[in-house]
Design a protein around this motif. Structure first.
Motif, short mmCIF file in Angstrom:
data_model
loop_
_atom_site.label_atom_id
_atom_site.label_comp_id
_atom_site.label_asym_id
_atom_site.label_seq_id
_atom_site.Cartn_x
_atom_site.Cartn_y
_atom_site.Cartn_z
N ALA A 36 0.85 -1.19 0.00
CA ALA A 36 0.00 0.00 0.00
C ALA A 36 0.89 1.24 0.00
O ALA A 36 2.12 1.14 0.13
CB ALA A 36 -0.91 0.01 1.23
N ASP B 191 0.62 5.40 1.68
CA ASP B 191 -0.15 6.31 2.54
C ASP B 191 0.27 7.76 2.36
O ASP B 191 1.37 8.15 2.77
CB ASP B 191 0.03 5.90 4.01
N ILE C 262 -5.21 7.41 7.67
CA ILE C 262 -4.62 8.12 6.54
C ILE C 262 -5.31 7.57 5.28
O ILE C 262 -5.59 6.37 5.22
CB ILE C 262 -3.09 7.85 6.49
N GLY D 195 -4.97 6.00 2.63
CA GLY D 195 -4.06 5.18 1.82
C GLY D 195 -4.77 4.09 1.07
O GLY D 195 -5.97 3.86 1.27
N MET E 187 -4.06 0.40 -1.82
CA MET E 187 -3.17 -0.60 -2.42
C MET E 187 -2.49 -0.09 -3.69
O MET E 187 -3.09 0.59 -4.50
CB MET E 187 -4.00 -1.84 -2.80
N GLU F 217 -10.16 8.90 -2.16
CA GLU F 217 -10.75 8.83 -0.82
C GLU F 217 -11.05 10.18 -0.20
O GLU F 217 -12.02 10.31 0.54
CB GLU F 217 -9.82 8.01 0.10
N VAL G 212 3.03 -3.00 8.18
CA VAL G 212 1.97 -2.28 8.87
C VAL G 212 1.29 -3.24 9.86
O VAL G 212 0.98 -4.38 9.50
CB VAL G 212 0.89 -1.76 7.88
N ASP H 21 -1.60 -4.14 10.74
CA ASP H 21 -2.98 -4.01 10.24
C ASP H 21 -3.82 -5.17 10.76
O ASP H 21 -3.35 -6.31 10.81
CB ASP H 21 -2.93 -4.04 8.70
N ARG I 121 -6.00 -6.83 9.42
CA ARG I 121 -6.27 -7.85 8.41
C ARG I 121 -5.12 -8.83 8.22
O ARG I 121 -5.24 -9.81 7.48
CB ARG I 121 -6.58 -7.18 7.06
N MET J 10 0.14 -6.50 5.40
CA MET J 10 0.22 -5.19 4.76
C MET J 10 1.61 -4.59 4.95
O MET J 10 2.22 -4.73 5.99
CB MET J 10 -0.80 -4.23 5.38
N ASP K 139 -13.48 3.94 -0.30
CA ASP K 139 -13.60 3.25 0.99
C ASP K 139 -13.58 4.20 2.19
O ASP K 139 -13.37 3.77 3.33
CB ASP K 139 -12.58 2.10 1.14
N TYR L 296 -6.24 4.11 12.87
CA TYR L 296 -6.16 2.77 12.29
C TYR L 296 -4.71 2.26 12.24
O TYR L 296 -3.78 3.04 12.02
CB TYR L 296 -6.71 2.83 10.87
N HIS M 210 -0.87 3.92 12.06
CA HIS M 210 -0.81 5.24 11.42
C HIS M 210 -0.36 6.35 12.38
O HIS M 210 0.25 7.33 11.94
CB HIS M 210 -2.16 5.59 10.79
#
Ligand code: RP5
Ligand code: MG
Ligand code: MG
Length: 279
Positions: A110, A112, A152, A154, A156, A174, A209, A211, A213, A220, A245, A261, A264
């Protein structure tokens, strides 16, 4: 480095799947742990094989740790290990194997864009923070639709895309809602932000990151770059509008007490310190 926290969130985002509990002292792969049995989960959206996702391993054996066609499978943090054909998260166990919501096995890249300006009062004077007596930075933040957290803006890196393009494209999508703009509106905003994004940005982070996920096999990574509107009359004047998003968008005062998130907040700390701003 401290063990990732958000990548061990108990319930995997967008699902009812619970991660296998990993305590801080068991995160490191080098710590022997025969009882470790992570839950296997790959989101249905990923298994449907959208263009941005890899197939399941077996039918597919990508070139890990290299530029695989137009997909960059190299990590910013150096070579990662492959175990039973699957890449291993370089920051350790997450309690979940498979890809979760992430499309790529291994690093998911990604970028940012951290767009900042100085906070000013109604007469245009810089506002100094009452505690630190330092000028206050503001950055463009979006409220993510997936989890409701501020972040932020950001996104992919598309296959073959240059990071500098991703930074500008994601900011436009965004924070300026460029995807919904008419071609002429889009051209107008592009002109104004290209100037800022063409100026030398300050790279504040490059790497893993933390993250929510992330999984044991997919994670990430990002490159975070700060673009600063020193005079306050370039991008500061653009009308912000949330898109893609992002559910909301706003200029937010940079301060160590923010709750953002992933990791960040750590990127913003670097920006604040580099620019001698309040933190
Ligand atoms: C974070 O997820 C990155 O730092 C970046 O902000 C974001 C990219 O994912 P999407 O916004 O495309 O979901 O890890
Ligand atoms: Mg996006
Ligand atoms: Mg995004």
């Amino acid at each position: 480095p401290a063990a990732p926290v958000k990548a061990r969130c108990p319930v995997y985002p967008g699902s009812d799947t619970h991660r296998f509990l990993v305590s801080d002292d068991k995160v490191d792969w080098d710590t022997d742990w025969p009882q470790y049995s992570p839950v296997n989960y790959t989101a249905p959206t990923v298994l449907k094989k959208p263009v941005w996702a890899d197939p399941e391993i077996g039918a597919f054996s990508p070139q890990f740790n290299s530029l695989d066609g137009s997909v960059d499978r190299r990590s910013h943090e150096g070579p990662y290990h492959i175990q039973n054909g699957k890449p291993l998260n370089p920051h350790g166990r997450t309690g979940l194997e498979g890809r979760g919501l992430l499309g790529r096995w291994g690093p998911n890249h990604a970028a940012d864009p951290i767009v900042t300006r100085w906070k000013r009062d109604s007469t245009g004077q810089l506002v100094l923070h009452t505690n630190s007596q330092l000028p206050v930075l503001q950055f463009v933040s979006i409220k993510r639709l997936d989890c409701g957290e501020w972040a932020i803006p950001g996104g992919m890196v598309d296959p073959g895309e240059r990071i500098s393009q991703t930074l500008q494209r994601e900011f436009s999508e965004e924070a300026l809602n460029s995807l919904q703009a008419s071609p002429s509106e889009r051209e107008e905003t592009q002109k104004r932000i290209t100037e800022l994004f063409d100026s030398a940005g300050l790279q504040v982070y490059k790497g893993y990151v933390d993250d929510p996920r992330n999984t044991d096999n997919a994670w990430m990574e990002t490159v975070a770059v700060n673009f600063h509107d020193e005079s306050g009359n370039s991008v500061s004047e653009l009308p912000l509008q949330a898109g893609d998003d992002a559910g909301q968008v706003s200029w937010i005062d940079v301060d160590s007490s923010l709750d953002l998130y992933a990791n960040h907040l750590h990127f913003l700390e670097t920006v604040a310190k580099e620019r001698n701003a309040h933190w």
